[in-house]
Design a protein around this motif. Structure first.
Motif, short mmCIF file in Angstrom:
data_model
loop_
_atom_site.label_atom_id
_atom_site.label_comp_id
_atom_site.label_asym_id
_atom_site.label_seq_id
_atom_site.Cartn_x
_atom_site.Cartn_y
_atom_site.Cartn_z
N ASP A 41 85.44 -1.29 10.31
CA ASP A 41 85.58 -0.52 9.07
C ASP A 41 84.91 -1.25 7.90
O ASP A 41 84.19 -0.65 7.10
CB ASP A 41 87.06 -0.30 8.71
CG ASP A 41 87.71 0.78 9.56
OD1 ASP A 41 86.99 1.60 10.15
OD2 ASP A 41 88.96 0.80 9.63
N ILE A 44 81.14 -1.08 8.16
CA ILE A 44 80.63 0.24 7.77
C ILE A 44 80.67 0.39 6.25
O ILE A 44 79.73 0.87 5.62
CB ILE A 44 81.43 1.36 8.48
CG1 ILE A 44 81.11 1.36 9.97
CG2 ILE A 44 81.16 2.73 7.85
CD1 ILE A 44 81.93 2.31 10.81
N ARG A 65 82.12 9.54 11.30
CA ARG A 65 82.07 9.36 12.76
C ARG A 65 80.65 8.99 13.23
O ARG A 65 80.48 8.20 14.16
CB ARG A 65 82.55 10.63 13.48
CG ARG A 65 83.98 11.04 13.15
CD ARG A 65 85.00 10.00 13.58
NE ARG A 65 86.35 10.29 13.07
CZ ARG A 65 87.28 9.38 12.86
NH1 ARG A 65 87.04 8.09 13.10
NH2 ARG A 65 88.46 9.70 12.41
N GLU A 68 80.21 5.39 12.59
CA GLU A 68 80.87 4.57 13.62
C GLU A 68 79.97 4.47 14.86
O GLU A 68 79.79 3.38 15.41
CB GLU A 68 82.21 5.20 14.02
CG GLU A 68 83.30 5.09 12.97
CD GLU A 68 84.66 5.59 13.48
OE1 GLU A 68 85.66 4.91 13.27
OE2 GLU A 68 84.71 6.69 14.08
N THR A 87 88.31 -2.33 15.76
CA THR A 87 87.69 -1.01 15.55
C THR A 87 88.60 -0.13 14.69
O THR A 87 89.80 -0.37 14.60
CB THR A 87 87.47 -0.30 16.90
OG1 THR A 87 88.74 -0.15 17.55
CG2 THR A 87 86.54 -1.09 17.80
N ALA A 91 87.64 5.32 16.46
CA ALA A 91 86.37 4.90 17.07
C ALA A 91 86.26 5.35 18.53
O ALA A 91 85.16 5.44 19.07
CB ALA A 91 86.22 3.38 16.99
N ASN A 97 81.07 6.41 22.40
CA ASN A 97 81.65 5.19 21.82
C ASN A 97 82.55 4.48 22.83
O ASN A 97 82.54 3.26 22.95
CB ASN A 97 82.48 5.50 20.57
CG ASN A 97 81.65 6.05 19.42
OD1 ASN A 97 80.43 6.15 19.53
ND2 ASN A 97 82.30 6.41 18.33
#
Ligand code: S3P
Length: 185
Positions: A41, A44, A65, A68, A87, A91, A97
């Motif tokens: 997180d 990102i 998404r 991710e 994660t 995720a 993923n």
């Protein structure tokens, strides 16, 4: 890299619902194992230059998404030293993923029940999915929908209820060591 030129990974990857303790346990493992820790997180947010709440508000959940998936794709393609990866709770939603996660390391699901999750998350304002009416109901529904996905992705399941942080981290480090000795790249 291995002989076929593919990046080799032996990361320890923490998955699980919001509020199950992934970041706390990840940092504890970092100290215990002297490995680097990376929070997906946070990574990102850094690359987007804005908090997750703003990403959801300005671009919507699907864009988050996609971020991710992009993060995991490029993480898997780089030959990082083994690290602890925490994660986000969603995720595991995309099949791609889940496949990446299982492929790049030892995946540990920190499992908690809906009431524990509600109590642990109810004061925080950082999770857009829970900033809606009836967060308890949202948690119950999402947890039910996601449980098979966490289960499918995990090598190890730890029910965190009643366990101390030290018990959880000891369990993870012992089983990860075993896993990696049995599954040499
Ligand atoms: C989400 C969980 C959050 C964050 C985002 C969406 C989810 O991460 O990725 O708010 O869909 O469960 P944490 O599990 O670290 O809170």
């Amino acid at each position: 890299m291995n002989h076929s030129g593919t990046a080799v990974h032996s990361h320890i990857i923490l998955i699980g619902f919001m509020g199950c303790g992934k970041t706390t346990i990840g940092r504890e493992l970092q100290r215990k194992l002297s490995m680097k820790f990376l929070d997906m997180d946070e990574a990102i947010e850094q690359s987007a230059g804005k908090p997750i709440s703003a990403i959801f508000a300005e671009h919507g959940e699907e864009t988050f998404r996609d971020m991710e998936s992009d993060f995991l794709t490029s993480f898997a393609a780089s030959s990082n030293e083994p690290l602890i990866l925490s994660t986000g709770g969603g995720a595991i939603l995309r099949e791609k993923n889940r496949a990446i996660l299982r492929n790049i390391g030892y995946v540990v699901w920190l499992k908690a029940d809906a009431e524990t999750i509600y109590q642990r998350t109810r004061k925080a304002r950082t999770r857009p999915i829970l900033q809606q009416p009836d967060p308890r109901g949202i948690i119950t529904r999402l947890l039910e929908a996601r449980t098979p996905l966490y289960r499918e992705c995990a090598h190890l399941v730890i029910d965190v209820a009643g366990l101390t942080r030290s018990e959880i981290t000891s369990g993870i480090s012992e089983s990860a060591r075993y896993h990696f000795t049995q599954n040499q790249p």
